[in-house]
Design a protein around this motif. Structure first.
Motif, mmCIF file in Angstrom:
data_model
loop_
_atom_site.group_PDB
_atom_site.id
_atom_site.type_symbol
_atom_site.label_atom_id
_atom_site.label_comp_id
_atom_site.label_asym_id
_atom_site.label_seq_id
_atom_site.Cartn_x
_atom_site.Cartn_y
_atom_site.Cartn_z
ATOM 1 N N UNK A 204 50.337 -44.533 -17.895
ATOM 2 C CA UNK A 204 49.311 -45.380 -17.094
ATOM 3 C C UNK A 204 48.666 -46.157 -17.927
ATOM 4 N N UNK A 205 48.337 -47.532 -17.819
ATOM 5 C CA UNK A 205 47.527 -48.496 -18.736
ATOM 6 C C UNK A 205 46.027 -48.611 -18.147
ATOM 7 N N UNK B 229 46.794 -44.617 -21.559
ATOM 8 C CA UNK B 229 46.836 -45.536 -22.669
ATOM 9 C C UNK B 229 45.898 -46.503 -22.416
ATOM 10 N N UNK B 230 44.551 -46.423 -22.935
ATOM 11 C CA UNK B 230 43.335 -47.268 -22.614
ATOM 12 C C UNK B 230 42.924 -48.105 -23.983
ATOM 13 N N UNK B 231 42.707 -49.353 -23.569
ATOM 14 C CA UNK B 231 42.086 -50.472 -24.543
ATOM 15 C C UNK B 231 40.874 -50.825 -24.022
ATOM 16 N N UNK B 232 39.893 -51.063 -25.053
ATOM 17 C CA UNK B 232 38.610 -51.365 -24.907
ATOM 18 C C UNK B 232 38.420 -52.937 -24.443
ATOM 19 N N UNK C 276 44.868 -44.534 -31.128
ATOM 20 C CA UNK C 276 46.004 -44.924 -31.382
ATOM 21 C C UNK C 276 46.925 -44.591 -32.820
ATOM 22 N N UNK C 277 45.829 -44.879 -33.924
ATOM 23 C CA UNK C 277 46.242 -44.385 -35.180
ATOM 24 C C UNK C 277 46.367 -43.146 -35.277
ATOM 25 N N UNK D 59 51.231 -50.964 -24.716
ATOM 26 C CA UNK D 59 52.229 -50.901 -23.605
ATOM 27 C C UNK D 59 53.461 -50.964 -23.769
ATOM 28 N N UNK D 60 53.975 -51.407 -25.239
ATOM 29 C CA UNK D 60 55.334 -50.950 -25.540
ATOM 30 C C UNK D 60 55.618 -49.901 -26.634
ATOM 31 N N UNK D 61 55.008 -50.277 -27.971
ATOM 32 C CA UNK D 61 55.541 -49.434 -28.982
ATOM 33 C C UNK D 61 54.891 -47.975 -28.867
#
Length: 400
Positions: free
Chosen positions: A326-327, A293-296, A373-374, A308-310
């Motif tokens: 993994x994040x 799960x990756x965020x920019x 995500x969406x 990280x949770x939902x």
């Protein structure tokens, strides 16, 4: 960054590359008109990429990136070269700075090969023309002198012309709505919402709706039912934050089109088709699989954080499997992806289109499904087909 500044993801990224001591930093300083980078006769002075957000006419908002020497040596040198390769993933236009007093090197030729391999438009700036005495000018080559400020304006014009050709004109929502349309935007305000402001996709959607001369109506999920009841007629579209997708879908009548900010961002960044295909991999997850799960962007993760949770909780509930999560965040996107069963990325509002497509293609090259995500949340709520209804034909690819 001020309230009126253009975010990094919306700026044209211009990277300066080359060998050590070719004068990259000096040329960056000359182009920006600022002492942005430390300049020294010592080889390898630039040890990490240096970023500068600025306005460059006639382009407008750009981000200039000064990179370490590509011929750096030793263990630290290898790390610097690795950083330089990572910068290529987000570069819209490359400027290769050569030492004009000694001519093209093997390092320069290797960089040109990388530019061509990635389909990256580039300019060759032959620096130190005050020493070489050479004058070169072709469609993508020019002699310059950072020391004497020779041909700096001409170089900037070449960069501007190349950048205009390489960057596509995109809209997040304005091209699929009409003047006078009422668009309802559902924006939760909880512990993870930024205090005193809205997140970037919400702001971008609002501005694009106004530019299209349509009518935006903002509401929170708790007031959505009353908001819809208070309208004279049903809205032409409802856009929701992904984390309340399921709840909103139960409130919005089936005859009213519904999508999310994250799905709009996937389309805006050019990977919605891949995201739709990738979401189907959620159904195929097995015990022990690892999901990235990756965020920019980088931010302090709070209780109830979506990444990280939902999302992990929803994946566990939907699949019933024991998954390894993994994040990653910011620029720390893994180079090796073969160990993942699925990559779920954020909408990428803080990353430019080229970097998002690079991440998508890196996953594809390893045969790893890639979604966001969406799209993933809509899939797991059984409403992905409905959320794609405003994009004719795309909903047919959904296998919920």
């Amino acid at each position: 960054m001020g309230l009126n500044d253009t975010p990094s993801g919306e700026r044209i990224h211009i990277g300066f590359f080359g060998r050590r001591n070719a004068g990259k930093s000096s040329l960056v300083n000359a182009v920006t008109g600022q002492e942005l980078s430390v300049v020294s006769d010592v080889r390898g002075t630039t040890t990490d990429p240096v970023y500068k957000a600025m306005e460059l006419l006639p382009l407008g908002p750009v981000e200039i990136i000064d990179t370490p020497g590509f011929d750096d040596e030793g263990e630290l040198g290898e790390l610097r070269v690795k950083k330089t390769r990572q910068i290529l993933a987000k570069t819209d236009v490359a400027v290769l700075v050569t030492d004009g007093s000694i001519g093209m090197s093997a390092c320069d030729s290797e960089l040109i090969g990388l530019f061509k391999e990635r389909g990256l438009p580039y300019i060759i700036a032959h620096n130190k023309s005050d020493i070489s005495g050479r004058e070169i000018r072709t469609d993508n080559e020019i002699s310059v002198s950072a020391a004497e400020k020779t041909n700096i304006s001409e170089l900037k014009e070449m960069i501007g012309g190349l950048a205009e050709k390489s960057v596509s004109e995109r809209r997040i929502i304005g091209d699929i709505i009409n003047a006078g349309d009422v668009v309802v935007l559902v924006t939760p305000i909880d512990g993870s919402a930024p205090k005193g402001r809205m997140i970037l996709p919400q702001v971008q959607a609002l501005r694009d709706i106004l530019d299209a001369e349509a009518i935006p109506v903002f509401t929170r999920e708790g007031q959505l039912a009353d908001t819809l009841a208070g309208l004279v007629k049903p809205p032409e579209l409802v856009i929701t934050d992904s984390q309340v997708f399921g709840m909103v879908s139960r409130i919005v009548p089936e005859n009213v089109p519904l999508t999310s900010f994250s799905i709009l961002m996937a389309r805006y960044k050019g990977f919605l088709g891949a995201a739709v295909s990738g979401a189907a991999a959620i159904r195929r997850l097995r015990d022990g699989d690892t999901v990235l799960i990756s965020e920019g962007c980088t931010h302090h993760r709070q209780c109830g954080d979506i990444g990280s949770v939902k999302l992990p909780a929803l994946l566990k509930k939907y699949t019933g499997k024991s998954l390894n999560i993994e994040l990653s965040s910011g620029r720390d996107f893994p180079e090796e992806l073969s160990g993942y069963a699925l990559v779920i990325h954020c909408g990428g509002c803080m990353l430019n289109e080229r970097e998002m497509l690079h991440r998508m293609n890196a996953a594809a090259a390893e045969g790893v499904p890639f979604t966001n995500y969406g799209t993933a949340i809509a899939f797991m709520n059984g409403i992905l087909r409905r959320s794609l209804g405003i994009f004719p034909g795309l909903e047919k690819e959904v296998t919920e």
